[in-house]
Design an enzyme around this catalytic site. Structure first.
Site, PDB file in Angstrom:
ATOM      1  N   ASP A 131      12.470  20.919  -1.428  1.00 39.81           N
ATOM      2  CA  ASP A 131      13.258  20.883  -0.202  1.00 39.81           C
ATOM      3  C   ASP A 131      13.995  19.534  -0.176  1.00 39.81           C
ATOM      4  OD1 ASP A 131      14.020  21.342   2.573  1.00 39.81           O
ATOM      5  OD2 ASP A 131      12.519  19.825   3.033  1.00 39.81           O
ATOM      6  N   ASP A 133      15.930  17.771   2.993  1.00 36.84           N
ATOM      7  CA  ASP A 133      15.793  16.924   4.187  1.00 36.84           C
ATOM      8  C   ASP A 133      14.331  16.788   4.592  1.00 36.84           C
ATOM      9  OD1 ASP A 133      18.616  16.490   4.669  1.00 36.84           O
ATOM     10  OD2 ASP A 133      18.686  18.636   5.087  1.00 36.84           O
ATOM     11  N   GLU A 426      -1.598  -3.236   8.772  1.00 41.99           N
ATOM     12  CA  GLU A 426      -2.779  -4.102   8.787  1.00 41.99           C
ATOM     13  C   GLU A 426      -3.089  -4.739   7.441  1.00 41.99           C
ATOM     14  OE1 GLU A 426      -6.200  -2.725  10.797  1.00 41.99           O
ATOM     15  OE2 GLU A 426      -5.161  -1.086  11.803  1.00 41.99           O
TER      16      GLU A 426
HETATM   17  N1  RBF Z   1      -8.660   3.323   7.748  1.00 40.60           N
HETATM   18  C1  RBF Z   1      -8.843   4.630   7.575  1.00 40.60           C
HETATM   19  O1  RBF Z   1      -9.128   5.347   8.529  1.00 40.60           O
HETATM   20  N2  RBF Z   1      -8.716   5.202   6.346  1.00 40.60           N
HETATM   21  C2  RBF Z   1      -8.411   4.477   5.237  1.00 40.60           C
HETATM   22  O2  RBF Z   1      -8.294   5.043   4.170  1.00 40.60           O
HETATM   23  C3  RBF Z   1      -8.243   3.080   5.385  1.00 40.60           C
HETATM   24  N3  RBF Z   1      -7.945   2.311   4.320  1.00 40.60           N
HETATM   25  C4  RBF Z   1      -7.785   0.957   4.477  1.00 40.60           C
HETATM   26  C5  RBF Z   1      -7.508   0.166   3.372  1.00 40.60           C
HETATM   27  C6  RBF Z   1      -7.355  -1.220   3.507  1.00 40.60           C
HETATM   28  C7  RBF Z   1      -7.062  -2.038   2.311  1.00 40.60           C
HETATM   29  C8  RBF Z   1      -7.483  -1.806   4.777  1.00 40.60           C
HETATM   30  C9  RBF Z   1      -7.337  -3.279   4.945  1.00 40.60           C
HETATM   31  C10 RBF Z   1      -7.765  -1.028   5.882  1.00 40.60           C
HETATM   32  C11 RBF Z   1      -7.928   0.359   5.750  1.00 40.60           C
HETATM   33  N4  RBF Z   1      -8.200   1.183   6.838  1.00 40.60           N
HETATM   34  C12 RBF Z   1      -8.379   2.536   6.684  1.00 40.60           C
HETATM   35  C13 RBF Z   1      -7.974   0.652   8.176  1.00 40.60           C
HETATM   36  C14 RBF Z   1      -9.153   0.234   8.910  1.00 40.60           C
HETATM   37  O3  RBF Z   1      -9.689   1.388   9.511  1.00 40.60           O
HETATM   38  C15 RBF Z   1      -8.617  -0.719   9.973  1.00 40.60           C
HETATM   39  O4  RBF Z   1      -8.206  -1.869   9.339  1.00 40.60           O
HETATM   40  C16 RBF Z   1      -9.640  -1.009  11.012  1.00 40.60           C
HETATM   41  O5  RBF Z   1      -9.867   0.153  11.741  1.00 40.60           O
HETATM   42  C17 RBF Z   1      -9.174  -2.106  11.943  1.00 40.60           C
HETATM   43  O6  RBF Z   1      -8.163  -1.663  12.788  1.00 40.60           O
HETATM   44 MG    MG Z   2      -6.711  -6.097  12.631  1.00 43.11          MG
END
Ligand code: RBF
Ligand code: MG
Ligand code: ADP
Length: 511
Positions: A131, A133, A426
């Site tokens: 696809d 768009d 983040e």
């Molecule tokens: N949160 C998720 O729910 N799933 C993820 O796969 C996930 N991977 C992350 C990978 C990295 C390198 C970092 C730094 C954070 C990740 N987080 C992930 C986010 C994490 O849940 C979040 O930083 C905390 O909830 C703080 O807000």
């Molecule tokens: Mg934070």
């Protein structure tokens, strides 16, 4: 599952492995693939190569065409005293076949498979239908660019939440939906005649989505016949793709919404694409971002990978053959197509992007709940850039105005484990600061991709995975191809405190 060999193939029955090579009964290992007991090999997807000539048959021919032929040929070979071991394959229906010993199987145990959770058997795909768009192109940004000012002129306010309704519609359907949603006093025809010229001016401003160029190039260079099938009129498709080098010549067929009786969600467009490629629907893999497109692909009898462009709506695609987060997560080998070979030590290099701004307060969860502080950036300030970049785990370099440049691994998205309602950016700076640095200017050079964001069965497994991301990023950033960005002037040359930038222009200016 049936026992692999049937009695009529008895001559092939030596050295049958105790478990199917390509089944799904083995013990799941890290990548989600079953392991072949006693071999240390992870099975599926499989490629077949000729050990004598070294010719790699790739992964398209063997399952669909070569293997059944091999079964007969191998059995005949055994009858005449064929030499050596055979290898047994069992397909998803429990059918067994064997391969002569001059063909060896390579389990593509690529460390790059990350979290993509492929279905543990290869499929029989020979043709791909894309696809346009929302799948290859970030058309949404242009839709809002055109429709927003039009609404303002008509005394209305653009509501980005309503924009999701337009995804996958034909231009006529989308125009009718806008008129209805905003109560505008025009006929659909009038409205289209007013906004079409504005759209035409924008075609070349539509950017490819992450992974689109890479996928198109890959399919083309591996000789995989690929069609483009879009609800847009043919002339619009041609205009849009002409802005992107190498696209037009990569498609062996192009089908527009005006070339068939009914657009998606009717199957016509896809059926026509298969017909023009001289193939049957069951050989075709459709990649689609929208619900109408996904419905059309399924109705055409094709396999469909959904790459939803509307976030957090994956449930709508529960009957898709695979749901992925972005084109960066396409694993052609899951479908019996040649794999990408651009992953390096578990990372995928991307065209670097640069964003920055003051560190803002998040949910206070990073350090408290996970023991992993993440210096959140204000996503809404560069929403265009961030919306262009799909959610996922990326890495790169982080510059703090008064402190220095550090390695960094980050997540962008909705943190599926916590099911956030807002997209967050983040970065975890891989350095022990021993203090907070809220409001300080943080600059990021994002240079590579690791995996899609995922949900996890427990907090521990999420934490463990983030630490694994950290190890991957730390190691990869020492590779010259990534290390060189540590010296990006953008990281060390902050604008005034409090301003936010997408960095790309600053980066260009400083070169
Ligand atoms: N949160 C998720 O729910 N799933 C993820 O796969 C996930 N991977 C992350 C990978 C990295 C390198 C970092 C730094 C954070 C990740 N987080 C992930 C986010 C994490 O849940 C979040 O930083 C905390 O909830 C703080 O807000
Ligand atoms: Mg934070
Ligand atoms: P929040 O939810 O407010 O982002 P976190 O618990 O994620 O809170 O902590 C992040 C804050 O911790 C950052 O904003 C920063 O001020 C501080 N911090 C300290 N060390 C680090 C680090 N290595 N990486 C990221 N942030 C750090």
């Amino acid at each position: 599952m049936q026992p692999p060999p049937s009695s009529s193939q008895a001559p092939c029955s030596r050295h049958v492995p105790s478990a199917p090579i390509c089944g799904y009964t083995g013990v799941p290992v890290g990548t989600g693939y079953p392991q072949i007991p006693g071999t240390g090999m992870i099975c599926c997807p499989l490629r077949v190569a000729d050990a004598d000539s070294g010719i790699d048959f790739g992964s398209r021919v063997q399952v669909q065409e070569t293997v059944p032929a091999l079964r007969a040929c191998e059995c005949a070979k055994q009858d005449t005293g064929g030499k050596g071991d055979e290898t047994w394959l069992v397909d998803e229906n429990g059918e067994g076949f064997c391969l002569p010993n001059n063909l060896y199987l390579t389990a593509l145990n690529s460390s790059v498979l990350g979290m993509a959770a492929p279905k543990p058997f290869s499929r029989l795909i020979s043709h791909v239908i894309l696809d346009l768009d929302g799948t290859l192109l970030n058309t949404d940004s242009v839709v809002s660019k055109v429709v927003k000012p039009f609404l303002v002129k008509n005394g209305k306010t653009w509501d980005s939440k309503k924009a999701h309704k337009l995804v996958g519609k034909t231009p006529y359907e989308a125009a009718a939906a806008v008129l209805e949603d905003y109560g505008l006093p025009y006929s659909t025809e009038e409205f289209l005649s007013m906004i079409n010229p504005m759209f035409s001016e924008q075609w070349c401003n539509i950017k490819p989505l992450p992974g689109a160029n890479r996928l198109i190039k890959h399919l083309r260079s591996n000789g995989v016949p690929t069609a483009l099938a879009s609800n847009s009129p043919r002339s619009n498709i041609e205009a849009k793709i002409s802005c992107h080098q190498g696209w037009k010549e990569s498609f062996s067929a192009i089908v527009g919404g005006d070339e068939v009786e009914k657009g998606k969600s009717s199957p016509d467009i896809f059926s026509e694409a298969a017909k023009r490629m001289n193939t049957t629907p069951s050989n075709c893999l459709v990649i689609e971002d929208s619900l109408p497109g996904f419905t059309a692909g399924k109705a055409a009898g094709m396999y469909v990978i959904a790459v939803p462009s509307v976030p957090k709506k994956t449930a709508e695609f529960s009957t898709a053959d695979e749901v992925i987060n972005s084109l960066l997560d396409v694993r052609p080998e899951n479908w019996g197509l040649p794999p990408f070979n651009d992953w390096i030590e578990g990372t995928l290099p991307i065209e670097p992007w640069f964003i920055g701004g003051p560190v803002i307060k998040g949910f206070g969860r990073g350090s408290k709940v996970l023991g992993i502080p993440t210096a959140n950036l204000p996503a809404e300030n560069f929403s265009d850039v961030v919306s262009e970049y799909t959610s996922g785990v990326y890495f790169g370099w982080a510059g703090l105005s008064t402190r220095g440049v550090y390695k960094m691994v980050m997540s962008i998205g909705w943190n599926p484990y916590f099911d956030n309602t807002e997209k967050t950016v983040e970065p975890w700076l891989l350095h022990d600061f021993g203090e907070d640095f809220y409001d300080e200017e943080l600059r990021l050079a994002i240079v590579g991709y690791i995996r899609p964001e995922a949900n996890f069965p427990s907090l521990e497994s999420l934490i463990e995975r983030i630490h694994e991301d950290r190890r991957i990023a730390e190691k990869a950033l020492d590779l010259p191809m990534y290390a060189k960005y540590k010296d990006s002037p953008y990281l060390r040359n902050p604008l005034q405190q409090g301003s936010t930038t997408d960095g790309s222009q600053a980066e260009l200016n400083s070169k």
